[in-house]
Motif scaffolding. Structure first.
Motif, PDB file in Angstrom:
ATOM      1  N   MET A  78      -2.199   1.310 -11.174  1.00 28.88           N
ATOM      2  CA  MET A  78      -2.256   1.023  -9.744  1.00 28.88           C
ATOM      3  C   MET A  78      -0.949   1.445  -9.082  1.00 28.88           C
ATOM      4  O   MET A  78       0.133   1.267  -9.646  1.00 28.88           O
TER       5      MET A  78
ATOM      6  N   GLN B 262      -9.142   1.185  -0.863  1.00 28.19           N
ATOM      7  CA  GLN B 262      -8.830   1.471  -2.262  1.00 28.19           C
ATOM      8  C   GLN B 262      -9.744   2.572  -2.779  1.00 28.19           C
ATOM      9  O   GLN B 262     -10.938   2.594  -2.491  1.00 28.19           O
TER      10      GLN B 262
ATOM     11  N   THR C  10      -5.760   3.612  -9.482  1.00 27.63           N
ATOM     12  CA  THR C  10      -6.243   2.959  -8.268  1.00 27.63           C
ATOM     13  C   THR C  10      -5.135   3.010  -7.218  1.00 27.63           C
ATOM     14  O   THR C  10      -4.018   2.550  -7.454  1.00 27.63           O
ATOM     15  N   THR C  11      -5.447   3.591  -6.064  1.00 32.01           N
ATOM     16  CA  THR C  11      -4.458   3.727  -5.011  1.00 32.01           C
ATOM     17  C   THR C  11      -5.148   3.540  -3.661  1.00 32.01           C
ATOM     18  O   THR C  11      -6.281   3.045  -3.590  1.00 32.01           O
ATOM     19  N   TYR C  12      -4.475   3.922  -2.575  1.00 32.52           N
ATOM     20  CA  TYR C  12      -5.004   3.748  -1.223  1.00 32.52           C
ATOM     21  C   TYR C  12      -5.061   5.094  -0.530  1.00 32.52           C
ATOM     22  O   TYR C  12      -4.182   5.939  -0.708  1.00 32.52           O
TER      23      TYR C  12
ATOM     24  N   GLN D  74     -16.950  -1.308  -1.007  1.00 31.80           N
ATOM     25  CA  GLN D  74     -15.846  -0.358  -1.015  1.00 31.80           C
ATOM     26  C   GLN D  74     -16.431   1.043  -1.058  1.00 31.80           C
ATOM     27  O   GLN D  74     -17.626   1.214  -1.302  1.00 31.80           O
TER      28      GLN D  74
ATOM     29  N   ARG E 256     -10.323   5.110  -6.568  1.00 32.56           N
ATOM     30  CA  ARG E 256     -10.010   5.264  -7.989  1.00 32.56           C
ATOM     31  C   ARG E 256     -10.145   6.732  -8.368  1.00 32.56           C
ATOM     32  O   ARG E 256     -11.160   7.346  -8.071  1.00 32.56           O
TER      33      ARG E 256
ATOM     34  N   ASN F 297      -4.292  -6.550  -5.269  1.00 31.18           N
ATOM     35  CA  ASN F 297      -3.203  -6.204  -6.185  1.00 31.18           C
ATOM     36  C   ASN F 297      -2.494  -7.472  -6.638  1.00 31.18           C
ATOM     37  O   ASN F 297      -1.469  -7.810  -6.151  1.00 31.18           O
TER      38      ASN F 297
ATOM     39  N   GLY G 186      -2.330  -5.350   1.162  1.00 35.63           N
ATOM     40  CA  GLY G 186      -3.043  -4.750   0.041  1.00 35.63           C
ATOM     41  C   GLY G 186      -4.321  -5.477  -0.272  1.00 35.63           C
ATOM     42  O   GLY G 186      -4.585  -6.568   0.220  1.00 35.63           O
TER      43      GLY G 186
ATOM     44  N   GLN H  51       0.810  -1.212   0.000  1.00 35.45           N
ATOM     45  CA  GLN H  51       0.000   0.000   0.000  1.00 35.45           C
ATOM     46  C   GLN H  51       0.845   1.266   0.000  1.00 35.45           C
ATOM     47  O   GLN H  51       0.334   2.349  -0.307  1.00 35.45           O
TER      48      GLN H  51
END
Length: 824
Positions: A586, A628, A642-644, A729, A630, A824, A821, A572
């Motif tokens: 990502m 997560q 896409t990340t955290y 989510q 986007r 991923n 994560g 992450q």
């Protein structure tokens, strides 16, 4: 022990020497031998369920009819044996007691000038301390203890020849998606241990690591929903501890396990040797997988009116290995050393043939293609050395050390084609990283008296993570807009110091209270070549916990509260941008902060006729929840990243119901349902560039069913099925799916081996999972189809001489402090 002696004991242990403490605080037994004779009483004590020896039991002898003061006494050794000697002729009663067991009285045969033998005196576990219930008719499959549920995986026929993910899918309270990501009561914020120890390969990716562990090596799975202060403060959802098979026996044995199927094949060899003070365990296994999958991806970027459609055919090829060597040696009668080395290897590749269609508004779509070759390789090693000393019954000192390292390679190569399959260019992303940690831990456990137990200890964890990544593009291909894809590195150091104190009280009315607190200090040193040193403040946490249980007849009622923290994992944090899919990139986020969770739980369990029922309700309140998200980042390609992020707050409310039914002595059925309602509050990018508040809420449910029948001539049959609901989510849901399997097994005479066959999803070609996500800036839909119909043939055989079971004490390090994560 009187109160002033208890205080002296605690203070001495904290600041003084061990010998002085024992001398000042130990109470001498009120035993007086007034006469000496030639009589003798000898015996041994065993557990009423497992028949294992119960070590260091207190044995008090009373001259009948006076049962007030003992006239003699003894303590059993580590094999449960005891002797009372120099007894005069007469009649005697014996009281046998030990922490964790119900007190037992025995009237001995009349003693004269001879030896009276008491063989296999059975002690039953005490609900006051252990608060443990074995499932009626199902003790071989499910056990429930005061702080955890134990799933005895070696009895699961359908998972034989598979890997750890297939075992975990059958465990109550757990769910596993098609990528191998594990959730506990709907939360992926968990820590997975192997034999009470962490591994750096797990820190990199739990899903990939679980594929390395063959199901045939797993003895049991422990689901710890209410960790005490003794455990690390991390893992807000709970802890999963995978116990592998170990042979603590006198003699030598060798077991061969193998399986072959149309989706995977396995081969394993394990052996053990024990002679008096020395023991050795060695096992190795390999697993190969070969499978196919289909991926669909649709995305509409609202501001630029770009619609992207992708379709991929993929081939999965993988080889996994897991090898372990364990040694133990008894230094003295109550003192031992154990050491172990575990090596894991993973080689996984995925080849994708992707077609892409992009359309701006109502214009004609632009067609292109992309061939992607992704490689995921890893090697890991864990080395541990543990020392334990039993100072006196229930008083133990243990020191554990662990060094763990994993080297990982995640590379992807892509070739880009026009609609007519003319090569347009290439792009490449290489990411090499290593993750290492060293841990030292000391624990001390001592009873204050028969009804009180004290535990305290300290721990240090020293982590170092390094990641180097690079990109290369041909002249015809450029990097995505608004992203700096020029390569870089990450150096991330994390040191955690911790101390804890835990106290347990039991009462004669079968109440148990376990309370404690843990203090943790975390210091982080992070830097990259691009940004230089990153300022991440040192933080500290005090996390309390309390668990209360009450045994009422055959039923157990429990309640608990604990606070947990969850640090972000390397997956992450890693700033490397995965460019395999140019429309769905990502990456990690170095600015993530740990999340803090308060957990509340109430449960009840017990037998009702032929049924065993476990029911629980719980709630979790999480601040700075990591999730997560986007984000649209490319107005030309219509791409999202896409990340955290620490999204804000998450509230979960849920209930679990597990029921097992022993229809006949040879036929059992069990099933469970887990239902949760989640509320997520966070922020998302708005149309004007500013963040806007976002809330998502809804239900999520998992269902499981299993039945097992024992047939004549050592045949067994098992069937199971599970359904995972849609996971929530912040920006949408990831879809649900169903799995089922059937298995038959023939056990050879004398339990020397077995031959079996298992079918997975044999009436359906594939499993389809969909995901739907949206924000004011985009709408995204994913469809994953895994070709999962499979058949496995399994074979195992054991050779060697097995002797007396030896009950041993072992300790190990439990690092439970990193969030993994998601997908991923």
């Amino acid at each position: 022990m009187k109160i002033h002696q208890t205080l002296i004991m605690i203070i001495c242990l904290l600041v003084g020497s061990q010998a002085t403490c024992l001398a000042q605080a130990t109470v001498k037994p009120d035993v007086k031998i007034t006469e000496k004779g030639l009589g003798k009483i000898a015996g041994n004590v065993v557990d009423s369920i497992s028949a294992n020896p119960v070590e260091y039991v207190t044995v008090a002898l009373f001259k009948m009819p006076d049962l007030i003061k003992p006239v003699n006494g003894a303590m059993s050794d580590d094999k449960g044996k005891f002797t009372l000697s120099e007894l005069v002729t007469g009649s005697y009663a014996i009281k046998i007691s030990s922490m964790g067991y119900q007190e037992k009285w025995i009237t001995a045969p009349k003693v004269d000038d001879n030896t009276v033998a008491l063989k296999n005196v059975k002690l039953s576990s005490s609900a006051r301390l252990l608060n443990e219930v074995s499932v009626t008719g199902q003790a071989s499959l499910i056990e429930e203890k005061v702080d955890r549920l134990v799933y005895n995986a070696e009895k699961d026929l359908t998972a034989k020849g598979g890997d750890a993910t297939e075992i975990l899918r059958n465990v109550p309270l757990l769910s596993v998606d098609l990528d191998g990501n594990v959730s506990l009561r709907g939360s992926q914020n968990i820590r997975v241990l192997i034999n009470n120890k962490p591994s750096t390969i797990l820190a990199a990716s739990i899903a990939d690591a679980l594929k390395q562990i063959p199901a045939d090596q797993i003895k049991s799975v422990e689901v710890i929903t209410s960790p005490s202060a003794k455990y690390d403060a991390e893992g807000s959802g709970g802890i999963i501890n995978i116990i592998t098979k170990k042979n603590n026996i006198e003699g030598m044995s060798l077991t061969i396990d193998s399986g072959i199927g149309n989706r995977a094949s396995t081969l394993g060899l394990s052996g053990s040797y024990r002679k008096r003070k020395f023991g050795i365990n060695l096992n190795g296994s390999g697993r190969a997988i070969y499978n196919k999958a289909i991926y669909d991806f649709t995305q509409h970027t609202i501001l630029t009116d770009i619609t992207t459609n992708q379709y991929s055919n993929a081939k999965h090829l993988g080889g996994f290995g897991n090898y372990a060597l364990g040694l133990d040696y008894d230094l003295k009668k109550n003192e031992s050393l154990s050491a172990g080395v575990r090596f894991g290897t993973r080689g996984f590749s995925r080849k994708q043939d992707m077609s892409v269609s992009q359309q701006v508004g109502n214009a004609a779509p632009t067609l292109s293609g992309r061939d992607i070759d992704s490689k995921d390789f890893a090697n890991s090693v864990d080395v541990n050395l543990d020392y334990i000393k039993i100072i006196r019954p229930q008083t133990e000192l243990s020191i554990s050390t662990l060094y763990s390292r994993a080297d990982l390679t995640n590379n992807s190569d892509a070739s880009l084609f026009s609609a007519s399959r003319q090569l347009q260019g290439t792009q490449k992303n290489d990411n090499k990283s290593n993750n290492q940690e060293a841990t030292i831990q000391a624990d001390y456990t001592t009873p204050i008296n028969k009804f009180q137990l004290l535990e305290f200890g300290a721990k240090g964890i020293f982590r170092s993570v390094k990641s180097n990544y690079s990109y290369s593009f041909s002249q015809a291909v450029t990097s995505p807009e608004n992203l700096d894809i020029t390569g870089g590195n990450l150096e991330y150091g994390q040191n955690v110091g911790a101390a804890y104190l835990s106290y347990m009280l039991t009462t004669r009315s079968k109440w148990t209270v376990k309370a404690g607190a843990r203090y943790e200090l975390t210091a982080i040193d992070a830097s990259t070549r691009k940004t230089g040193k990153i300022n991440i403040p040192t933080y500290q946490n005090l996390v309390p916990s309390i668990a209360i249980s009450k045994a009422a007849g055959p039923f157990t009622f429990k309640g608990g509260y604990n606070r947990r923290i969850q640090r972000p994992g390397i997956q992450q944090l890693n700033p490397n941008i995965n460019i395999v899919n140019p429309q769905n990139l990502m990456t990690g986020n170095l600015q993530l902060r740990p999340e803090l969770t308060d957990n509340y739980e109430l449960s009840s369990s017990g037998p009702v006729g032929k049924f065993y029922i476990n029911a629980a309700v719980f709630t979790r309140q999480t601040a700075r929840a990591i999730s997560q998200v986007r984000i649209p980042i490319d107005s030309i390609e219509g791409a999202t990243l896409t990340t955290y992020q620490n999204i804000g707050k998450q509230h979960d409310y849920g209930a679990n119901l597990y029921v097992s039914w022993q229809i006949l002595p040879v036929w059992s059925v069990n099933g469970s349902i887990d239902a949760y309602y989640s509320i997520l509050n966070g922020v998302s990018a708005g149309r004007d560039g500013a963040n806007i508040a976002v809330t998502n809420h809804g239900w999520y449910a998992n269902k499981r069913f299993m039945t097992q029948i024992s047939l004549p001539n050592n045949w067994k049959v098992q069937a199971n099925g599970m359904f995972n609901g849609k996971a929530l989510q912040l920006q949408g849901r990831m879809g649900g799916y169903m799995l089922y399997s059937f298995g038959f097994r023939k056990d050879f005479k004398g339990n020397k081996g077995s031959l079996g066959i298992t079918g997975d999803n044999i009436f359906s070609k594939s499993i389809k999972v969909s995901g739907d996500f949206s924000s004011p800036l985009f709408v995204q839909t994913t469809r994953n189809q895994l070709i999962n119909r499979g058949v496995r043939l399994t074979f195992s055989y054991k050779i060697g001489k097995i002797g007396t079971d030896v009950k041993r004490k072992t300790k190990g390090i439990k690092n439970t402090d990193v969030k993994e994560g998601e997908g991923n």
